[in-house]
Structure formats: C-alpha cells, structure tokens
Enzyme design. Sequence first.
Site, PDB file in Angstrom:
ATOM      1  N   CYS A  88       0.844  -1.198   0.000  1.00 52.16           N
ATOM      2  CA  CYS A  88       0.000   0.000   0.000  1.00 52.16           C
ATOM      3  C   CYS A  88       0.883   1.253   0.000  1.00 52.16           C
ATOM      4  CB  CYS A  88      -0.894  -0.012   1.232  1.00 52.16           C
ATOM      5  SG  CYS A  88      -1.796   1.514   1.515  1.00 52.16           S
ATOM      6  N   SER A  89       0.593   2.181  -0.905  1.00 48.17           N
ATOM      7  CA  SER A  89       1.417   3.393  -1.014  1.00 48.17           C
ATOM      8  C   SER A  89       1.327   4.275   0.224  1.00 48.17           C
ATOM      9  CB  SER A  89       1.038   4.193  -2.262  1.00 48.17           C
ATOM     10  OG  SER A  89      -0.310   4.616  -2.190  1.00 48.17           O
ATOM     11  N   THR A  94       3.991   7.270   3.319  1.00 51.73           N
ATOM     12  CA  THR A  94       3.593   8.213   4.368  1.00 51.73           C
ATOM     13  C   THR A  94       3.840   7.658   5.766  1.00 51.73           C
ATOM     14  OG1 THR A  94       1.906   9.141   2.906  1.00 51.73           O
ATOM     15  CG2 THR A  94       1.687   9.627   5.255  1.00 51.73           C
TER      16      THR A  94
END
Length: 115
Positions: A88-89, A94
């Site tokens: 997951c990006s 982040t």
Amino acid sequence: MAAATTTTAGGGTSGEGPKIVWNQPQQRFETEDKKAYLQYALRGGGGVMDIVHTFVPPSKRGLGLASHLCVSAFQHAKTNSMSVVPTCSYVSDTFLPRNPTWNSLLYSEDLKSHM
C-alpha cells in the site's frame, strides 16, 4: 474465530485512540464501525503480512485513522514474529517515513527463500 480487539493510543482529544478491531476472517484491521480499514494478505505460509490497502472514508479523513490502523497491523506482525511488505502506497510513502521505528519489521530480500 472471534475478532480480536486492539485499541491504539494517541491522536484523540481524550488521549485515547480509536478502537481498532482485527477481523481475522477478512484479513483486515478496521474501526469498530468497519468504515475505515487496512487490508492485508498473508504470504510465506503466514510469516509475511503484505499490507495491500488502507481506506478511510472522506468523512473520517484527517483524524489519523490510517496511522492507527497501521500501528495495529505492525503491532500484530511484531507480536506474531511476522515480516511486513508495504504494498500500500500510504504505508510505504507516508506511514513508514513518519514512523521509521517500524522499518525493522519490513520484509527483507534475505527472507525470499521462505516465501
């Protein structure tokens, strides 16, 4: 099997975080209302947690829910001696840069023979 419950601390005005529930049958960590969640897949015979998606509805964004979901997933991985793949990006771009202490759980190329 019943869902396990985990509460993460921080981020709330009361000093407590949202209640995060481990939904093992659906391979998700989710808020009690099931509207925000982190989806994962198990790899390598269950020794690797591949975090494939996080979702927070627009009405709940900006509350730190995605981060709380990630902390619950990483705590679960640590407790169960699992490695994590941050597909997951949000997790890779982040969460991990903001929380580098979790980098020690990341899947290593050295472990490929176990997958």
